[in-house]
Design an enzyme around this catalytic site. Structure first.
Site, PDB file in Angstrom:
ATOM      1  N   SER A   1      14.367 -59.334  28.201  1.00  0.00           N
ATOM      2  CA  SER A   1      14.916 -60.084  27.069  1.00  0.00           C
ATOM      3  C   SER A   1      14.038 -59.920  25.841  1.00  0.00           C
ATOM      4  O   SER A   1      14.424 -60.318  24.755  1.00  0.00           O
ATOM      5  CB  SER A   1      15.061 -61.563  27.424  1.00  0.00           C
ATOM      6  OG  SER A   1      13.862 -62.079  27.930  1.00  0.00           O
TER       7      SER A   1
ATOM      8  N   HIS B   1      21.472 -57.153  30.317  1.00  0.00           N
ATOM      9  CA  HIS B   1      20.876 -58.471  30.096  1.00  0.00           C
ATOM     10  C   HIS B   1      21.804 -59.585  30.586  1.00  0.00           C
ATOM     11  O   HIS B   1      22.872 -59.807  30.005  1.00  0.00           O
ATOM     12  CB  HIS B   1      20.556 -58.623  28.600  1.00  0.00           C
ATOM     13  CG  HIS B   1      19.765 -59.835  28.284  1.00  0.00           C
ATOM     14  ND1 HIS B   1      19.924 -60.559  27.127  1.00  0.00           N
ATOM     15  CD2 HIS B   1      18.787 -60.469  28.974  1.00  0.00           C
ATOM     16  CE1 HIS B   1      19.089 -61.575  27.133  1.00  0.00           C
ATOM     17  NE2 HIS B   1      18.397 -61.541  28.239  1.00  0.00           N
TER      18      HIS B   1
ATOM     19  N   GLU C   1      24.924 -58.433  28.326  1.00  0.00           N
ATOM     20  CA  GLU C   1      24.742 -57.540  27.181  1.00  0.00           C
ATOM     21  C   GLU C   1      24.305 -56.183  27.734  1.00  0.00           C
ATOM     22  O   GLU C   1      23.312 -56.102  28.466  1.00  0.00           O
ATOM     23  CB  GLU C   1      23.674 -58.086  26.232  1.00  0.00           C
ATOM     24  CG  GLU C   1      24.104 -59.346  25.497  1.00  0.00           C
ATOM     25  CD  GLU C   1      22.980 -60.007  24.692  1.00  0.00           C
ATOM     26  OE1 GLU C   1      23.285 -60.643  23.678  1.00  0.00           O
ATOM     27  OE2 GLU C   1      21.796 -59.900  25.100  1.00  0.00           O
TER      28      GLU C   1
ATOM     29  N   ASN D   1      20.078 -64.036  22.282  1.00  0.00           N
ATOM     30  CA  ASN D   1      18.737 -64.600  22.056  1.00  0.00           C
ATOM     31  C   ASN D   1      18.345 -64.608  20.580  1.00  0.00           C
ATOM     32  O   ASN D   1      17.517 -65.411  20.161  1.00  0.00           O
ATOM     33  CB  ASN D   1      17.689 -63.843  22.864  1.00  0.00           C
ATOM     34  CG  ASN D   1      17.697 -64.271  24.319  1.00  0.00           C
ATOM     35  OD1 ASN D   1      18.225 -65.330  24.642  1.00  0.00           O
ATOM     36  ND2 ASN D   1      17.122 -63.465  25.187  1.00  0.00           N
TER      37      ASN D   1
HETATM   38  N1  3HC Z   1      27.922 -71.657  41.282  1.00  0.00           N
HETATM   39  C1  3HC Z   1      26.709 -72.090  41.663  1.00  0.00           C
HETATM   40  N2  3HC Z   1      26.017 -73.079  41.025  1.00  0.00           N
HETATM   41  C2  3HC Z   1      26.603 -73.638  39.952  1.00  0.00           C
HETATM   42  C3  3HC Z   1      27.886 -73.251  39.503  1.00  0.00           C
HETATM   43  C4  3HC Z   1      28.526 -72.193  40.203  1.00  0.00           C
HETATM   44  N3  3HC Z   1      29.720 -71.736  39.833  1.00  0.00           N
HETATM   45  N4  3HC Z   1      28.181 -73.970  38.398  1.00  0.00           N
HETATM   46  C5  3HC Z   1      27.139 -74.803  38.176  1.00  0.00           C
HETATM   47  N5  3HC Z   1      26.187 -74.596  39.091  1.00  0.00           N
HETATM   48  C6  3HC Z   1      24.915 -75.286  39.247  1.00  0.00           C
HETATM   49  C7  3HC Z   1      24.165 -75.444  37.948  1.00  0.00           C
HETATM   50  O1  3HC Z   1      23.390 -74.290  37.665  1.00  0.00           O
HETATM   51  C8  3HC Z   1      23.291 -76.669  38.265  1.00  0.00           C
HETATM   52  O2  3HC Z   1      22.184 -76.239  39.039  1.00  0.00           O
HETATM   53  P1  3HC Z   1      20.876 -77.157  39.242  1.00  0.00           P
HETATM   54  O3  3HC Z   1      21.238 -78.188  40.251  1.00  0.00           O
HETATM   55  O4  3HC Z   1      19.861 -76.167  39.746  1.00  0.00           O
HETATM   56  O5  3HC Z   1      20.535 -77.707  37.905  1.00  0.00           O
HETATM   57  C9  3HC Z   1      24.193 -77.508  39.134  1.00  0.00           C
HETATM   58  O6  3HC Z   1      25.195 -76.612  39.626  1.00  0.00           O
HETATM   59  C10 3HC Z   1      24.843 -78.673  38.475  1.00  0.00           C
HETATM   60  O7  3HC Z   1      25.191 -78.328  37.208  1.00  0.00           O
HETATM   61  P2  3HC Z   1      26.211 -79.084  36.288  1.00  0.00           P
HETATM   62  O8  3HC Z   1      26.955 -80.117  37.015  1.00  0.00           O
HETATM   63  O9  3HC Z   1      25.494 -79.489  35.049  1.00  0.00           O
HETATM   64  O10 3HC Z   1      27.101 -77.819  36.101  1.00  0.00           O
HETATM   65  P3  3HC Z   1      27.922 -77.350  34.914  1.00  0.00           P
HETATM   66  O11 3HC Z   1      28.833 -76.397  35.545  1.00  0.00           O
HETATM   67  O12 3HC Z   1      28.517 -78.456  34.139  1.00  0.00           O
HETATM   68  O13 3HC Z   1      26.908 -76.567  33.919  1.00  0.00           O
HETATM   69  C11 3HC Z   1      25.502 -74.830  33.220  1.00  0.00           C
HETATM   70  C12 3HC Z   1      25.745 -75.923  34.253  1.00  0.00           C
HETATM   71  C13 3HC Z   1      26.487 -73.674  33.467  1.00  0.00           C
HETATM   72  C14 3HC Z   1      24.094 -74.334  33.396  1.00  0.00           C
HETATM   73  C15 3HC Z   1      25.760 -75.378  31.765  1.00  0.00           C
HETATM   74  O14 3HC Z   1      24.956 -76.501  31.571  1.00  0.00           O
HETATM   75  C16 3HC Z   1      25.473 -74.354  30.693  1.00  0.00           C
HETATM   76  O15 3HC Z   1      26.295 -73.515  30.366  1.00  0.00           O
HETATM   77  N6  3HC Z   1      24.269 -74.433  30.082  1.00  0.00           N
HETATM   78  C17 3HC Z   1      23.830 -73.472  29.066  1.00  0.00           C
HETATM   79  C18 3HC Z   1      23.260 -72.259  29.717  1.00  0.00           C
HETATM   80  C19 3HC Z   1      22.816 -71.220  28.730  1.00  0.00           C
HETATM   81  O16 3HC Z   1      22.897 -71.351  27.525  1.00  0.00           O
HETATM   82  N7  3HC Z   1      22.304 -70.102  29.276  1.00  0.00           N
HETATM   83  C20 3HC Z   1      21.774 -69.013  28.498  1.00  0.00           C
HETATM   84  C21 3HC Z   1      20.294 -69.127  28.400  1.00  0.00           C
HETATM   85  S1  3HC Z   1      19.574 -67.810  27.477  1.00  0.00           S
HETATM   86  C22 3HC Z   1      19.220 -66.649  28.638  1.00  0.00           C
HETATM   87  O17 3HC Z   1      19.355 -66.833  29.813  1.00  0.00           O
HETATM   88  C23 3HC Z   1      18.707 -65.342  28.149  1.00  0.00           C
HETATM   89  C24 3HC Z   1      17.290 -65.117  28.499  1.00  0.00           C
HETATM   90  O18 3HC Z   1      16.944 -63.802  28.133  1.00  0.00           O
HETATM   91  C25 3HC Z   1      16.333 -66.078  27.806  1.00  0.00           C
END
Ligand code: 3HC
Length: 285
Positions: free
Chosen positions: A119, A140, A152, A190
């Site tokens: 990243s 990515h 990406e 990012n």
């Molecule tokens: N399968 C398995 N696990 C799942 C799931 C699925 N389909 N859907 C959700 N989960 C998990 C979640 O990850 C969370 O895990 P945890 O217990 O370890 O915290 C748990 O289930 C409960 O989550 P929620 O009830 O809050 O689940 P939601 O579905 O409502 O949302 C989320 C979870 C998808 C993480 C949401 O909050 C989201 O979209 N957040 C933003 C994430 C984001 O912006 N990611 C990009 C980051 S930048 C990046 O990665 C790039 C790097 O280079 C820096």
């Protein structure tokens, strides 16, 4: 060549999610890291995660058996010799990556594509450490990789066009939504997201609001699924800092300078959920 067996190199936060995502799509995965202990820990995290996902109805019944049945772990790099494709997500340090690509040069057949999940590092520089730089490309994923649909796909200057096509196709085959992006600091997501997290840290640093209130503000006022501090803790504050530093160094634009409290957290080893302490305390969770 059909891609049925994929090695995921690096069993950290991203390696875990990527191995899970790829295995859930029916591919065989070999998950590699330096020690068997690290690999085994990640394999159990995947198992526990799937158990929870099944309980919550986020994954179909039987998903745990299916996904874990598709993944094997190893601490011996030679074990990846027979795979069809590599996704590399080892430590975000250029010397570490170059060392790994040097080793891969001795192990892999010439036609194998090596996709890096970096990243913050230059894909061009990573590719230059591999015997066939034209086979190296950025792929990515986003955290949590088993949930977030985007990939990406980033060719560097050496990448062959057919390699990009293969990675676009593979991304679709594992159920993801790929977009092509030219190489540039932060790529697309990012470049937008990390300055947002950085700005949140500046707001906290200036004492304008608490971390909780800033998080709630972005959820309730801007519809973010999670606030910037919760997100930063999930991604890893060290990763956010590495991206912020790349944006700053590569562009020379002071608007990207990392907030002082982000640097402090990283120096303290408070990296987020993975160290049980970041902007928030996870030690009791
Ligand atoms: N399968 C398995 N696990 C799942 C799931 C699925 N389909 N859907 C959700 N989960 C998990 C979640 O990850 C969370 O895990 P945890 O217990 O370890 O915290 C748990 O289930 C409960 O989550 P929620 O009830 O809050 O689940 P939601 O579905 O409502 O949302 C989320 C979870 C998808 C993480 C949401 O909050 C989201 O979209 N957040 C933003 C994430 C984001 O912006 N990611 C990009 C980051 S930048 C990046 O990665 C790039 C790097 O280079 C820096």
């Amino acid at each position: 060549m059909s891609i049925d067996k994929i090695a995921v190199l690096g069993a950290g936060t991203m390696g875990m999610g990527i191995a899970w995502a790829v295995a859930a799509a029916g591919k065989k995965v070999v998950l590699y890291d330096l020690t068997q202990e690290i690999v085994d820990k990640t394999l159990s995290r995947i198992g526990r995660g799937l158990e929870k996902a099944e309980e919550r109805g986020q994954a179909p019944e039987g998903a745990k058996a299916f996904v874990t049945g598709n993944i094997t772990g190893t601490a011996n790099l030679e074990d990846i010799k027979d795979v069809d494709f590599i996704i590399e997500t080892v430590l975000e340090k250029i010397e570490v990556k170059k060392d790994v690509y040097g080793k891969l040069s001795n192990i892999l057949d010439d036609d194998i594509i090596v996709a890096t999940n970096t990243s913050s590092l230059s894909i061009t520089e990573i590719a230059s450490a591999y015997k066939k730089p034209e086979n190296v490309v950025g792929m990515h994923f986003f955290n949590p990789a088993m949930v977030m649909p985007l990939i990406e796909v980033i060719p560097c200057i050496q990448t062959a066009p057919e390699v990009v096509d293969t990675v676009m196709e593979l991304s679709k085959a594992i159920g993801k939504k790929p977009i092509k992006v030219k190489e540039g600091p932060g790529f697309v997501v990012n470049r937008i997201l990390v300055p947002g997290m950085n700005e949140a840290a500046f707001i906290l640093h200036e004492g304008l609001a608490t971390a909780e209130d800033i998080d709630n503000a972005m959820k309730m006022g801007a519809g973010w699924p999670m606030g910037p501090f919760t997100l930063c803790d999930m991604v890893g504050i060290d990763i956010a800092l590495a991206v912020a530093e790349t944006l700053y160094e590569e562009t020379g634009d002071p608007k990207y300078r990392p907030a002082p409290n982000i640097k402090q957290h990283v120096r303290a080893g408070w990296l987020g959920r993975k160290t049980k302490r970041g902007w928030y305390d996870y030690s009791k969770k």
